[in-house]
Scaffold this motif. Structure first.
Motif, PDB file in Angstrom:
ATOM      1  N   ALA A 248      -4.180   6.692  11.148  1.00  0.00           N
ATOM      2  CA  ALA A 248      -3.123   6.756   9.862  1.00  0.00           C
ATOM      3  C   ALA A 248      -3.402   6.829   8.952  1.00  0.00           C
ATOM      4  N   ASP A 249      -3.594   8.615   8.473  1.00  0.00           N
ATOM      5  CA  ASP A 249      -4.186   9.437   7.395  1.00  0.00           C
ATOM      6  C   ASP A 249      -3.147  10.204   7.116  1.00  0.00           C
ATOM      7  N   LEU A 250      -2.019   9.980   7.709  1.00  0.00           N
ATOM      8  CA  LEU A 250      -0.670  10.835   6.462  1.00  0.00           C
ATOM      9  C   LEU A 250      -0.518   9.901   5.047  1.00  0.00           C
ATOM     10  N   LEU A 251      -0.417   8.837   4.993  1.00  0.00           N
ATOM     11  CA  LEU A 251      -0.178   8.437   4.274  1.00  0.00           C
ATOM     12  C   LEU A 251      -1.906   8.998   2.869  1.00  0.00           C
ATOM     13  N   ASP A 252      -2.634   8.553   3.145  1.00  0.00           N
ATOM     14  CA  ASP A 252      -3.695   8.822   2.585  1.00  0.00           C
ATOM     15  C   ASP A 252      -3.441   9.999   2.226  1.00  0.00           C
ATOM     16  N   ALA A 253      -2.966  11.479   3.036  1.00  0.00           N
ATOM     17  CA  ALA A 253      -2.735  12.388   2.221  1.00  0.00           C
ATOM     18  C   ALA A 253      -2.048  13.107   1.596  1.00  0.00           C
ATOM     19  N   LEU A 254      -1.114  12.006   2.155  1.00  0.00           N
ATOM     20  CA  LEU A 254      -0.171  12.912   0.763  1.00  0.00           C
ATOM     21  C   LEU A 254      -0.104  12.655  -0.744  1.00  0.00           C
ATOM     22  N   ASP A 255       0.485  13.432  -1.557  1.00  0.00           N
ATOM     23  CA  ASP A 255      -0.028  13.407  -2.839  1.00  0.00           C
ATOM     24  C   ASP A 255       1.481  12.507  -3.637  1.00  0.00           C
ATOM     25  N   LEU A 256       1.039  11.387  -3.183  1.00  0.00           N
ATOM     26  CA  LEU A 256       2.412  10.638  -4.048  1.00  0.00           C
ATOM     27  C   LEU A 256       1.514   9.148  -3.503  1.00  0.00           C
ATOM     28  N   ALA A 257       1.842   8.667  -5.547  1.00  0.00           N
ATOM     29  CA  ALA A 257       1.275   7.554  -5.992  1.00  0.00           C
ATOM     30  C   ALA A 257       2.201   6.579  -5.305  1.00  0.00           C
ATOM     31  N   LEU A 258       1.511   6.276  -3.720  1.00  0.00           N
ATOM     32  CA  LEU A 258       2.094   5.032  -3.052  1.00  0.00           C
ATOM     33  C   LEU A 258       1.632   3.909  -4.009  1.00  0.00           C
ATOM     34  N   ALA A 259       2.440   3.044  -4.102  1.00  0.00           N
ATOM     35  CA  ALA A 259       1.811   1.526  -4.059  1.00  0.00           C
ATOM     36  C   ALA A 259       1.535   0.940  -2.712  1.00  0.00           C
ATOM     37  N   ARG A 260      -0.593   0.318  -3.039  1.00  0.00           N
ATOM     38  CA  ARG A 260      -0.653   0.303  -1.166  1.00  0.00           C
ATOM     39  C   ARG A 260      -1.481  -0.832  -1.740  1.00  0.00           C
ATOM     40  N   LYS A 261      -0.847  -2.135  -0.096  1.00  0.00           N
ATOM     41  CA  LYS A 261      -1.641  -3.515   0.037  1.00  0.00           C
ATOM     42  C   LYS A 261      -2.819  -3.028   0.598  1.00  0.00           C
ATOM     43  N   ASP A 262      -4.470  -3.711   0.576  1.00  0.00           N
ATOM     44  CA  ASP A 262      -5.504  -3.513   1.094  1.00  0.00           C
ATOM     45  C   ASP A 262      -5.861  -1.709   1.897  1.00  0.00           C
ATOM     46  N   ASP A 263      -5.192  -0.720   0.652  1.00  0.00           N
ATOM     47  CA  ASP A 263      -5.088   0.283   0.710  1.00  0.00           C
ATOM     48  C   ASP A 263      -4.573   0.880   2.389  1.00  0.00           C
ATOM     49  N   PHE A 264      -3.802   0.106   2.632  1.00  0.00           N
ATOM     50  CA  PHE A 264      -2.992   0.996   3.861  1.00  0.00           C
ATOM     51  C   PHE A 264      -1.912   1.029   3.479  1.00  0.00           C
ATOM     52  N   TYR A 265      -0.875  -0.454   3.896  1.00  0.00           N
ATOM     53  CA  TYR A 265       0.834  -0.530   4.241  1.00  0.00           C
ATOM     54  C   TYR A 265       1.045  -0.336   2.792  1.00  0.00           C
ATOM     55  N   LEU A 266       2.319  -0.381   2.684  1.00  0.00           N
ATOM     56  CA  LEU A 266       2.810   0.287   1.517  1.00  0.00           C
ATOM     57  C   LEU A 266       3.750  -0.759   1.274  1.00  0.00           C
ATOM     58  N   LEU A 267       3.045  -1.402  -0.398  1.00  0.00           N
ATOM     59  CA  LEU A 267       3.366  -2.550  -0.881  1.00  0.00           C
ATOM     60  C   LEU A 267       4.613  -1.827  -1.920  1.00  0.00           C
ATOM     61  N   CYS A 268       5.879  -2.920  -1.601  1.00  0.00           N
ATOM     62  CA  CYS A 268       7.324  -2.969  -1.970  1.00  0.00           C
ATOM     63  C   CYS A 268       7.534  -3.873  -3.013  1.00  0.00           C
ATOM     64  N   GLU A 269       7.644  -4.268  -4.003  1.00  0.00           N
ATOM     65  CA  GLU A 269       8.067  -4.764  -4.676  1.00  0.00           C
ATOM     66  C   GLU A 269       9.482  -5.987  -4.534  1.00  0.00           C
ATOM     67  N   GLU A 270      10.456  -5.156  -4.252  1.00  0.00           N
ATOM     68  CA  GLU A 270      11.730  -5.205  -3.646  1.00  0.00           C
ATOM     69  C   GLU A 270      11.595  -4.576  -2.544  1.00  0.00           C
ATOM     70  N   PRO A 271      11.995  -6.208  -1.305  1.00  0.00           N
ATOM     71  CA  PRO A 271      12.093  -5.366   0.396  1.00  0.00           C
ATOM     72  C   PRO A 271      12.086  -3.699   0.512  1.00  0.00           C
ATOM     73  N   THR A 272      11.114  -3.340   1.130  1.00  0.00           N
ATOM     74  CA  THR A 272      11.986  -1.969   1.747  1.00  0.00           C
ATOM     75  C   THR A 272      11.182  -0.918   0.593  1.00  0.00           C
ATOM     76  N   LYS A 273      11.840  -0.774  -0.842  1.00  0.00           N
ATOM     77  CA  LYS A 273      11.894  -0.001  -1.507  1.00  0.00           C
ATOM     78  C   LYS A 273      10.409   0.176  -2.095  1.00  0.00           C
ATOM     79  N   THR A 274      10.266   0.989  -1.704  1.00  0.00           N
ATOM     80  CA  THR A 274       8.479   1.904  -1.889  1.00  0.00           C
ATOM     81  C   THR A 274       8.828   1.787  -3.974  1.00  0.00           C
TER      82      THR A 274
END
Length: 346
Positions: A248-274
């Motif tokens: 599961a290293d794809l997200l870690d390798a991205l040069d994008l400041a994606l919000a994460r939960k538990d250092d893995f899941y994509l955290l979406c304040e509005e469902p499905t929208k990162t």
């Protein structure tokens, strides 16, 4: 010049497949990427298990659910790329450029992450397995007809191994469980059922090697982990349940400041929208308030993500697709299905 897709879906499991279907329903061009050599995601790992939690669908084997999801996901002819591991995602103004493991690049207006828990591969037997016996070594539950009245050795001591041992016995297999540890790790209640079913359990042993299929049986060479004694166990099939490697290293390798939960899941304040415009999530990788962790929840995520993508690309579009019972896209397909039912009934 590379084609520019409306949406690039990363992940060919249930969420990705339903996203592909629903995106086609909404007139979006789709590229569907799957790192494995087949579509289906986790459904590929429990083909004989019954799936109960899909609305209006009776208990159905995993392999059938998988086949139907794949057929549905390909309805609108997306471009599908198997054995294609995405290793890079770069945002370039209003487009995204993704790169696979071979260096090939693809362009899209949006990206939908449907990567589940990452790329999952079963842990293989450490010993060398000869090619000629490969069809008798299984890493997923074998066809029930293949093991009926056959001897099946299950290597592993976790919940999966014990559950499969009980299920295989129900299908008429003569089951033996072997495990490298002192005692099985499975839930106590399931282990108790295993014992009550009189399924032999060999502990403190590992499969050191496998002799080729000979005289209607394989021969497993078992090494005792303490005494180092070598014993030989004939059988017809082996089911290996040593767990799964999860990449599961794809997200870690991205040069994008994606919000994460538990250092893995994509955290979406509005469902499905990162938190990155143009990037969306569905299925297990998607985390939001009220998340439903069922297959039915993955389908909900998929439809909602595609609707969000449609609005992102075309703000004046409707918020969701017309329901299938009235959708003109299905007119010709429905007529064909009616004709086929007539022919079948004659």
């Amino acid at each position: 010049m590379n084609q520019v897709y409306d949406v690039m879906i990363i992940g060919g499991g249930p969420a990705g497949l339903y996203s592909s279907f629903y995106a086609g329903l909404r007139d979006l061009s789709v590229a569907l990427f799957e790192a494995q050599d087949e579509l289906g995601g986790k459904l590929s790992f429990y083909p004989e298990k019954m799936v109960w939690d899909i609305g209006a669908l009776p208990p159905t084997k995993g392999k059938q659910v998988r086949a139907q999801l794949i057929e549905q996901g390909l309805t609108f002819e997306p471009d599908v790329f198997l054995d294609t591991k995405i290793i890079s995602v770069i945002k370039e103004e209003d487009l995204f450029r993704v790169t696979d493991q071979s260096g090939k690049e693809y362009l899209g207006k949006t990206i939908l992450f449907a990567i589940g828990g990452g790329i999952i591969s079963p842990q293989k037997l450490p010993c060398f397995i000869q090619k000629q016996i490969g069809s008798y070594i299984h890493y997923e539950f074998p066809d029930q007809h293949a093991i009926f009245n056959k001897s099946l050795v299950i290597s592993g001591g976790g919940d999966g191994a014990v559950d499969y041992a009980l299920e295989a016995k129900d299908y008429g297999a003569n089951v033996t469980v072997c495990y490298r540890g002192e005692a099985l790790k499975a839930h106590e209640a399931q282990t108790k059922k295993l014992i009550q079913a009189n399924i032999p359990i060999l502990t403190n042993v590992v499969i050191e090697s496998v002799d080729p299929y000979h005289k209607e049986s394989l021969v497993l060479n078992l090494r005792h982990t303490k005494t180092r004694e070598l014993t030989h166990l004939p059988c017809d099939h082996v089911l290996v349940q040593h767990g799964y490697d999860r990449e599961a290293d794809l997200l870690d390798a991205l040069d994008l400041a994606l919000a994460r939960k538990d250092d893995f899941y994509l955290l979406c304040e509005e469902p499905t929208k990162t938190n990155i415009a143009g990037l969306f999530a569905a299925g297990d990788i998607h985390s939001c308030v009220g998340k439903v962790n069922l297959l039915a929840g993955a389908f909900q995520d998929a439809a909602q993500a595609v609707n969000q993508i449609k609005l992102y690309l075309e703000p004046e579009s409707t918020s969701q697709a017309m329901v299938s019972s009235h959708n003109e896209k299905f007119h010709d397909k429905n007529q064909q299905l009616v004709k086929e039912s007539w022919v079948a009934s004659e």
